[in-house]
Design a protein around this motif. Structure first.
Motif, PDB file in Angstrom:
ATOM      1  N   GLY A 235       0.864  -1.184   0.000  1.00 23.48           N
ATOM      2  CA  GLY A 235       0.000   0.000   0.000  1.00 23.48           C
ATOM      3  C   GLY A 235       0.886   1.214   0.000  1.00 23.48           C
ATOM      4  N   VAL A 236       0.579   2.156   0.892  1.00 19.85           N
ATOM      5  CA  VAL A 236       1.386   3.372   0.976  1.00 19.85           C
ATOM      6  C   VAL A 236       1.283   3.942   2.382  1.00 19.85           C
ATOM      7  CG1 VAL A 236      -0.427   5.001   0.268  1.00 19.85           C
ATOM      8  CG2 VAL A 236       1.966   5.512  -0.260  1.00 19.85           C
ATOM      9  N   VAL A 237       2.334   4.598   2.810  1.00 20.43           N
ATOM     10  CA  VAL A 237       2.325   5.391   4.034  1.00 20.43           C
ATOM     11  C   VAL A 237       2.987   6.724   3.695  1.00 20.43           C
ATOM     12  CG1 VAL A 237       3.026   5.587   6.451  1.00 20.43           C
ATOM     13  CG2 VAL A 237       2.545   3.324   5.487  1.00 20.43           C
ATOM     14  N   PHE A 238       2.279   7.796   4.002  1.00 16.51           N
ATOM     15  CA  PHE A 238       2.849   9.133   3.897  1.00 16.51           C
ATOM     16  C   PHE A 238       3.006   9.682   5.301  1.00 16.51           C
ATOM     17  CE2 PHE A 238       0.718   8.782  -0.263  1.00 16.51           C
ATOM     18  CZ  PHE A 238       1.791   9.058  -1.088  1.00 16.51           C
ATOM     19  N   VAL A 239       4.063  10.452   5.515  1.00 17.17           N
ATOM     20  CA  VAL A 239       4.276  11.076   6.814  1.00 17.17           C
ATOM     21  C   VAL A 239       4.298  12.591   6.661  1.00 17.17           C
ATOM     22  CG1 VAL A 239       5.484   9.118   7.839  1.00 17.17           C
ATOM     23  CG2 VAL A 239       6.805  10.890   6.666  1.00 17.17           C
ATOM     24  N   ALA A 240       3.879  13.245   7.740  1.00 12.65           N
ATOM     25  CA  ALA A 240       3.990  14.696   7.851  1.00 12.65           C
ATOM     26  C   ALA A 240       5.169  14.981   8.764  1.00 12.65           C
ATOM     27  CB  ALA A 240       2.711  15.278   8.441  1.00 12.65           C
ATOM     28  N   GLU A 241       6.058  15.823   8.280  1.00 12.62           N
ATOM     29  CA  GLU A 241       7.265  16.126   9.019  1.00 12.62           C
ATOM     30  C   GLU A 241       7.320  17.630   9.277  1.00 12.62           C
ATOM     31  OE1 GLU A 241      11.353  13.913   8.352  1.00 12.62           O
ATOM     32  OE2 GLU A 241      11.169  15.619   6.987  1.00 12.62           O
ATOM     33  N   VAL A 242       7.586  18.007  10.529  1.00  7.27           N
ATOM     34  CA  VAL A 242       7.740  19.405  10.906  1.00  7.27           C
ATOM     35  C   VAL A 242       9.057  19.525  11.661  1.00  7.27           C
ATOM     36  CG1 VAL A 242       6.795  21.318  12.263  1.00  7.27           C
ATOM     37  CG2 VAL A 242       5.240  19.777  11.042  1.00  7.27           C
ATOM     38  N   GLY A 243       9.953  20.360  11.173  1.00  2.93           N
ATOM     39  CA  GLY A 243      11.240  20.543  11.820  1.00  2.93           C
ATOM     40  C   GLY A 243      12.034  19.261  11.965  1.00  2.93           C
ATOM     41  N   GLY A 244      11.911  18.365  10.996  1.00  2.00           N
ATOM     42  CA  GLY A 244      12.634  17.099  11.026  1.00  2.00           C
ATOM     43  C   GLY A 244      11.978  16.020  11.864  1.00  2.00           C
ATOM     44  N   GLU A 245      10.837  16.319  12.486  1.00  7.55           N
ATOM     45  CA  GLU A 245      10.128  15.341  13.317  1.00  7.55           C
ATOM     46  C   GLU A 245       8.853  14.876  12.616  1.00  7.55           C
ATOM     47  OE1 GLU A 245       7.977  14.887  17.681  1.00  7.55           O
ATOM     48  OE2 GLU A 245       8.377  16.884  16.892  1.00  7.55           O
ATOM     49  N   VAL A 246       8.623  13.568  12.598  1.00 10.07           N
ATOM     50  CA  VAL A 246       7.383  13.023  12.059  1.00 10.07           C
ATOM     51  C   VAL A 246       6.274  13.290  13.074  1.00 10.07           C
ATOM     52  CG1 VAL A 246       6.163  10.919  11.387  1.00 10.07           C
ATOM     53  CG2 VAL A 246       8.525  11.284  10.641  1.00 10.07           C
ATOM     54  N   VAL A 247       5.263  14.055  12.645  1.00 11.03           N
ATOM     55  CA  VAL A 247       4.161  14.433  13.543  1.00 11.03           C
ATOM     56  C   VAL A 247       2.840  13.782  13.151  1.00 11.03           C
ATOM     57  CG1 VAL A 247       5.245  16.622  14.183  1.00 11.03           C
ATOM     58  CG2 VAL A 247       3.628  16.550  12.260  1.00 11.03           C
ATOM     59  N   GLY A 248       2.839  13.066  12.037  1.00 10.87           N
ATOM     60  CA  GLY A 248       1.606  12.413  11.602  1.00 10.87           C
ATOM     61  C   GLY A 248       1.856  11.522  10.411  1.00 10.87           C
ATOM     62  N   GLY A 249       0.827  10.777  10.074  1.00 16.86           N
ATOM     63  CA  GLY A 249       0.930   9.898   8.928  1.00 16.86           C
ATOM     64  C   GLY A 249      -0.428   9.399   8.491  1.00 16.86           C
ATOM     65  N   VAL A 250      -0.450   8.867   7.299  1.00 20.12           N
ATOM     66  CA  VAL A 250      -1.635   8.182   6.795  1.00 20.12           C
ATOM     67  C   VAL A 250      -1.163   6.885   6.155  1.00 20.12           C
ATOM     68  CG1 VAL A 250      -1.658   9.423   4.570  1.00 20.12           C
ATOM     69  CG2 VAL A 250      -3.759   8.359   5.415  1.00 20.12           C
ATOM     70  N   ALA A 251      -1.835   5.803   6.508  1.00 19.05           N
ATOM     71  CA  ALA A 251      -1.552   4.487   5.941  1.00 19.05           C
ATOM     72  C   ALA A 251      -2.751   4.092   5.100  1.00 19.05           C
ATOM     73  CB  ALA A 251      -1.323   3.468   7.061  1.00 19.05           C
ATOM     74  N   ALA A 252      -2.494   3.621   3.893  1.00 16.34           N
ATOM     75  CA  ALA A 252      -3.596   3.348   2.976  1.00 16.34           C
ATOM     76  C   ALA A 252      -3.276   2.175   2.063  1.00 16.34           C
ATOM     77  CB  ALA A 252      -3.906   4.594   2.144  1.00 16.34           C
ATOM     78  N   GLY A 253      -4.322   1.706   1.423  1.00 10.67           N
ATOM     79  CA  GLY A 253      -4.199   0.640   0.452  1.00 10.67           C
ATOM     80  C   GLY A 253      -4.961   0.986  -0.809  1.00 10.67           C
ATOM     81  N   ILE A 254      -4.803   0.157  -1.807  1.00  4.99           N
ATOM     82  CA  ILE A 254      -5.520   0.306  -3.069  1.00  4.99           C
ATOM     83  C   ILE A 254      -5.944  -1.085  -3.514  1.00  4.99           C
ATOM     84  CG2 ILE A 254      -3.409   0.257  -4.432  1.00  4.99           C
ATOM     85  CD1 ILE A 254      -4.786   2.344  -6.320  1.00  4.99           C
ATOM     86  N   THR A 255      -7.160  -1.192  -3.974  1.00  4.63           N
ATOM     87  CA  THR A 255      -7.679  -2.487  -4.421  1.00  4.63           C
ATOM     88  C   THR A 255      -8.766  -2.256  -5.456  1.00  4.63           C
ATOM     89  OG1 THR A 255      -8.513  -4.630  -3.641  1.00  4.63           O
ATOM     90  CG2 THR A 255      -9.506  -2.675  -2.655  1.00  4.63           C
ATOM     91  N   ASP A 256      -9.112  -3.325  -6.149  1.00  3.22           N
ATOM     92  CA  ASP A 256     -10.251  -3.222  -7.051  1.00  3.22           C
ATOM     93  C   ASP A 256     -11.536  -3.478  -6.259  1.00  3.22           C
ATOM     94  OD1 ASP A 256      -9.610  -5.896  -6.626  1.00  3.22           O
ATOM     95  OD2 ASP A 256     -10.113  -6.528  -8.642  1.00  3.22           O
ATOM     96  N   GLN A 257     -12.609  -2.925  -6.754  1.00  2.00           N
ATOM     97  CA  GLN A 257     -13.917  -3.161  -6.135  1.00  2.00           C
ATOM     98  C   GLN A 257     -14.288  -4.626  -6.329  1.00  2.00           C
ATOM     99  OE1 GLN A 257     -15.947  -1.985  -4.164  1.00  2.00           O
ATOM    100  NE2 GLN A 257     -16.198   0.215  -4.339  1.00  2.00           N
ATOM    101  N   TRP A 258     -15.049  -5.165  -5.414  1.00  2.00           N
ATOM    102  CA  TRP A 258     -15.415  -6.578  -5.504  1.00  2.00           C
ATOM    103  C   TRP A 258     -16.245  -6.869  -6.737  1.00  2.00           C
ATOM    104  CZ3 TRP A 258     -20.556  -8.079  -5.341  1.00  2.00           C
ATOM    105  CH2 TRP A 258     -21.468  -7.125  -4.895  1.00  2.00           C
ATOM    106  N   PHE A 259     -16.894  -5.853  -7.308  1.00  2.00           N
ATOM    107  CA  PHE A 259     -17.777  -6.051  -8.464  1.00  2.00           C
ATOM    108  C   PHE A 259     -17.208  -5.460  -9.749  1.00  2.00           C
ATOM    109  CE2 PHE A 259     -18.942  -2.200  -6.187  1.00  2.00           C
ATOM    110  CZ  PHE A 259     -18.855  -1.254  -7.192  1.00  2.00           C
ATOM    111  N   SER A 260     -15.974  -4.935  -9.687  1.00  2.00           N
ATOM    112  CA  SER A 260     -15.438  -4.196 -10.819  1.00  2.00           C
ATOM    113  C   SER A 260     -13.915  -4.261 -10.807  1.00  2.00           C
ATOM    114  CB  SER A 260     -15.889  -2.731 -10.704  1.00  2.00           C
ATOM    115  OG  SER A 260     -15.238  -1.912 -11.637  1.00  2.00           O
ATOM    116  N   ASN A 261     -13.333  -3.952 -11.947  1.00  2.00           N
ATOM    117  CA  ASN A 261     -11.878  -3.818 -12.012  1.00  2.00           C
ATOM    118  C   ASN A 261     -11.418  -2.407 -11.672  1.00  2.00           C
ATOM    119  OD1 ASN A 261     -11.208  -6.516 -12.748  1.00  2.00           O
ATOM    120  ND2 ASN A 261     -11.996  -6.086 -14.800  1.00  2.00           N
ATOM    121  N   ASP A 262     -12.374  -1.487 -11.439  1.00  2.64           N
ATOM    122  CA  ASP A 262     -12.024  -0.130 -11.047  1.00  2.64           C
ATOM    123  C   ASP A 262     -11.375  -0.140  -9.669  1.00  2.64           C
ATOM    124  OD1 ASP A 262     -13.024   0.959 -13.390  1.00  2.64           O
ATOM    125  OD2 ASP A 262     -14.979   1.442 -12.513  1.00  2.64           O
ATOM    126  N   LEU A 263     -10.369   0.702  -9.511  1.00  3.70           N
ATOM    127  CA  LEU A 263      -9.614   0.755  -8.259  1.00  3.70           C
ATOM    128  C   LEU A 263     -10.179   1.785  -7.288  1.00  3.70           C
ATOM    129  CD1 LEU A 263      -6.001   0.684  -9.750  1.00  3.70           C
ATOM    130  CD2 LEU A 263      -7.257  -1.227  -8.709  1.00  3.70           C
TER     131      LEU A 263
END
Length: 147
Positions: free
Chosen positions: A48-76
């Motif tokens: 998947g992916v993880v993005f971090v927010a950095e302020v003054g060289g310190e990680v202060v937040g993040g988001v962890a996510a994935g990507i998949t196709d819909q169970w009924f479609s090939n759309d992501l």
């Protein structure tokens, strides 16, 4: 600054996850720091992916996510596992930057939709407003019960 997470960010991401877990609806469930760290590494390595927010060289937040196709479609679709911000930095701009970065990543990956939930029970009304300000629309509730 928002950037893709790297393996050396994982200990701080786990710290942030512990803070989130302790104050969330999930606090009744056990927290496994090793499992959390391993999962973050897998996302960073391409599951998947993880993005971090950095302020003054310190990680202060993040988001962890994935990507998949819909169970009924090939759309992501892109979906969040979690967005976590240091409590002292929960003013909105950090989270907004993380969400907007995730949206752009999804577009680059060819996703048709971004799905983000609020399962933690933390600042629900404010988070809804934040997500709406980022262009997300309410499309249904998320339900849970203890078993």
């Amino acid at each position: 600054m928002i950037r893709p997470a790297i393996h050396s960010d994982v200990p701080r991401l786990v710290e942030l996850a512990i803070l989130l877990h302790a104050t969330s609806n999930y606090s009744t469930m056990a927290f496994d720091a090793e499992k959390t760290g391993n999962f973050m590494r897998e996302l960073i390595d391409g599951l998947g992916v993880v993005f971090v927010a950095e302020v003054g060289g310190e990680v202060v937040g993040g988001v962890a996510a994935g990507i998949t196709d819909q169970w009924f479609s090939n759309d992501l679709i892109v979906f969040d596992y979690s967005i976590f911000i240091d409590p002292s930095r929960r003013s909105g701009i950090t989270a907004m930057r993380l969400v907007n970065t995730l949206k752009e990543w999804g577009r680059i990956k060819g996703a048709k939709q971004l799905h983000m939930g609020i399962g933690t029970g933390i600042h629900v009304e404010g988070t809804v407003k934040l997500y709406q300000a980022c262009g997300l629309n309410h499309f249904g509730p998320l339900m849970m019960m203890e078993l």
